[in-house]
Scaffold this active site. Structure first.
Site, PDB file in Angstrom:
ATOM      1  CG  LEU A 294      -1.947  -1.133   1.258  1.00 45.31           C
ATOM      2  CD1 LEU A 294      -2.736  -1.087   2.563  1.00 45.31           C
ATOM      3  CD2 LEU A 294      -2.886  -1.084   0.062  1.00 45.31           C
ATOM      4  CG  HIS A 295       5.283   2.755   1.474  1.00 48.91           C
ATOM      5  ND1 HIS A 295       5.196   3.218   2.763  1.00 48.91           N
ATOM      6  CD2 HIS A 295       6.301   3.423   0.901  1.00 48.91           C
ATOM      7  CE1 HIS A 295       6.137   4.112   2.965  1.00 48.91           C
ATOM      8  NE2 HIS A 295       6.824   4.262   1.850  1.00 48.91           N
ATOM      9  CG  PHE A 296       5.503   1.999  -3.397  1.00 47.14           C
ATOM     10  CD1 PHE A 296       6.519   2.936  -3.357  1.00 47.14           C
ATOM     11  CD2 PHE A 296       5.721   0.768  -2.821  1.00 47.14           C
ATOM     12  CE1 PHE A 296       7.737   2.650  -2.759  1.00 47.14           C
ATOM     13  CE2 PHE A 296       6.933   0.469  -2.224  1.00 47.14           C
ATOM     14  CZ  PHE A 296       7.948   1.418  -2.198  1.00 47.14           C
TER      15      PHE A 296
END
Length: 100
Positions: A4-6
């Site tokens: 989910l970070h990107f």
């Protein structure tokens, strides 16, 4: 890890909403495990430097961003989840259980 970070907040909400549809209810053991960076969990030293370097990378390379716990909480709520628990912190990363 760091899936989910990107992604943008809006994309994270869409991804998590689809995950919620695919899991059983909380009372039947349903949960999503998120392993990602939670800002504020490190206040000094090499890990803080790593967080700052990741911030620069995020600005240049992706639509994602570094998130504090309050940001994650808002995303989980908007995706339709009822709660979450940070289970373990691994340096800058955390293991988060998200409940339907």
């Amino acid at each position: 890890q760091l899936v989910l970070h990107f992604w943008s907040d809006e994309d994270c909400i869409k991804i998590l909403a689809q995950c919620k549809k695919a899991i059983p209810p909380r009372d039947a053991g349903g949960k999503v495990i998120v392993i990602d960076i939670v800002l504020g969990s490190v206040s000094a030293g090499p890990m803080l430097e790593t967080q700052h370097l990741m911030d620069m990378l995020m600005l240049v390379m992706t639509r994602g961003r570094q998130r504090e716990e309050k940001d994650w909480s808002e995303i989980f709520t908007k995706a339709g989840f009822s709660g979450y628990k940070i289970v373990k912190k691994l340096g800058a990363r955390a293991v988060i259980e998200v409940y339907p």
